[in-house]
Design an enzyme around this catalytic site. Structure first.
Site, PDB file in Angstrom:
ATOM      1  CD  GLN A   1      45.465  39.628  50.382  1.00 59.25           C
ATOM      2  OE1 GLN A   1      45.921  38.837  49.595  1.00 59.25           O
ATOM      3  NE2 GLN A   1      45.828  39.937  51.454  1.00 59.25           N
TER       4      GLN A   1
ATOM      5  CB  VAL B   1      35.767  39.594  46.493  1.00 58.35           C
ATOM      6  CG1 VAL B   1      37.075  39.869  45.641  1.00 58.35           C
ATOM      7  CG2 VAL B   1      35.511  38.203  46.794  1.00 58.35           C
TER       8      VAL B   1
ATOM      9  CG  HIS C   1      42.508  40.221  44.891  1.00 56.86           C
ATOM     10  ND1 HIS C   1      42.946  39.573  45.946  1.00 56.86           N
ATOM     11  CD2 HIS C   1      43.735  40.642  44.329  1.00 56.86           C
ATOM     12  CE1 HIS C   1      44.356  39.651  45.885  1.00 56.86           C
ATOM     13  NE2 HIS C   1      44.757  40.183  44.966  1.00 56.86           N
TER      14      HIS C   1
ATOM     15  CB  CYS D   1      28.639  41.735  29.883  1.00 55.01           C
ATOM     16  SG  CYS D   1      28.683  43.444  28.844  1.00 55.01           S
TER      17      CYS D   1
ATOM     18  CB  CYS E   1      25.287  43.187  24.874  1.00 55.04           C
ATOM     19  SG  CYS E   1      26.815  43.246  25.394  1.00 55.04           S
TER      20      CYS E   1
ATOM     21  N   GLY F   1      45.099  39.117  58.910  1.00 57.07           N
ATOM     22  CA  GLY F   1      44.271  37.892  58.517  1.00 57.07           C
ATOM     23  C   GLY F   1      44.807  37.592  57.114  1.00 57.07           C
TER      24      GLY F   1
ATOM     25  CB  SER G   1      42.395  40.119  63.668  1.00 53.42           C
ATOM     26  OG  SER G   1      41.127  39.522  63.233  1.00 53.42           O
TER      27      SER G   1
END
Length: 362
Positions: free
Chosen positions: A128, A130, A156, A164, A228, A271, A315
């Site tokens: 989970q 990042v 995640h 963008c 863009c 965890g 842990s």
């Protein structure tokens, strides 16, 4: 639109948690569980605490602050002036906070879990987190095959890429350079932080609390996407390549996470409180399939009361010895495994850094 921050049900928080287990007993139980092999790992923010990154819901976790107000997905991508203000706030805080996550080092838990991946005892890891620290730990193996890195599923997403609204993807270091160029005064402030070592408290999703500095967000410039601009349109709606509150994980990630549970003979949770449903439903799926499940986590979680063998212990206290025992002679004979089991830092955040004062968080 009403979107709430996922958390542990109060009924679980208020009840007595699983009694803490002696370290020697926990090591024995965990090593026996691992030795049978074909384990899928599911990790949460707790495994990164020893790298200096705070957990979300621990004693000092940011979600334990009743005043915490995150920015939601619909707010970040809103193209009105209100949405622009949200992006200014988010990206200023994230610009200042990202270097701490970027420079964080894998700890002993990350490295020991990498030994399990490398040895094929745990061929699949769902995280989970990042912060990218599981990948950093695997990179310690000089001849690490690509397929081992690909065995990590970031449920995640990751802070290390930015996308963008039209889908153009850029690595985070490049995006940080764009922000520095557009905001020379904040670049100077960030450099001063680095010189003096006065980094504000960094949260696990890579932003910092800076309200106490009395800053104004409305002067921060979020640059247009260069890709863009080359397509003759202006667009400064960017988000890190991760799942925000109010945003769903992709079908591909959902299906892959279910498949990783189905392929395993047993599941190890480490965890995590399983407060987010994207993680909790993986436990539910494992239990529906009657997979043996073990959890290593301090304090209450959404797994409490379910058919899960709970080890209420951190842990970092047990993981190296448990993995060494589970691997047997390979832990001594394989130089790669020896390297992984001797690597990793242990530098948890200071205990005197409180985050309970009222603030509007990004």
């Amino acid at each position: 639109m009403r979107v709430s921050v996922p958390n542990i049900p109060q009924s679980l928080v208020s009840t007595a948690s699983t009694p803490q287990i002696p370290a020697a007993e926990a090591i024995d139980n965990l090593s026996t569980f691992l030795a049978a092999g074909n384990v899928t790992l599911l990790t949460g923010a707790g495994v990164s605490v020893d790298s200096g990154i705070r957990a979300y819901r621990g004693r000092d976790g940011r979600y334990m602050n009743p005043n915490y107000k995150p920015i939601f997905y619909h707010e970040l991508i809103d193209e009105t002036e209100r949405g622009h203000a949200f992006r200014q706030r988010y990206w200023l805080r994230s610009y200042l906070g990202y270097p701490s996550v970027r420079d964080a080092l894998p700890n002993t838990t990350h490295c020991a879990l990498s030994a399990l991946q490398y040895s094929n005892i745990a061929p699949r890891l769902i995280t989970q987190n990042v912060d990218g620290l599981h990948h950093k730990a695997l990179s310690l193996v000089p001849t690490n095959p690509v397929q081992v890195q690909e065995s990590i599923l970031e449920l995640h997403g990751t802070l290390h890429r930015v996308r963008c609204k039209h889908g153009h993807l850029v690595d985070r270091d490049t995006f940080q350079e764009w922000l520095s160029t557009a905001n020379p005064q904040w670049k100077e402030f960030a450099e001063e932080i680095e010189r003096t070592g006065t980094q504000p408290r960094t949260n696990p999703d890579g932003d910092v609390a800076i309200e106490h500095l009395g800053v104004s967000y409305n002067t921060f410039v979020v640059p247009d996407c260069p890709s863009c601009l080359r397509e003759n349109r202006t667009n400064n709606v960017h988000k890190p390549d991760l799942v925000f509150f109010g945003e769903s994980i992709t079908d591909h990630v959902r299906q892959r996470s279910y498949a990783d549970i189905e392929k395993a003979d047993r599941i190890l949770l480490m965890g995590t409180t399983l407060a987010t449903y994207s993680a909790f439903r993986l436990l539910k799926h494992a239990l529906e399939l009657e997979k043996p499940v073990m959890m290593v986590n301090v304090g209450p979680s959404r797994a409490d009361g379910l058919k899960v063998q709970k080890l209420d212990i951190s842990s970092g206290t047990i993981i190296r010895q448990a993995v060494t025992n589970a691997l047997g002679s390979r832990a001594l004979e394989d130089p790669v495994i020896r390297k992984l089991l001797s690597s990793g830092i242990s530098k948890p955040p200071s205990l005197d850094d409180d985050d309970r004062y009222p603030r509007a968080a990004g």
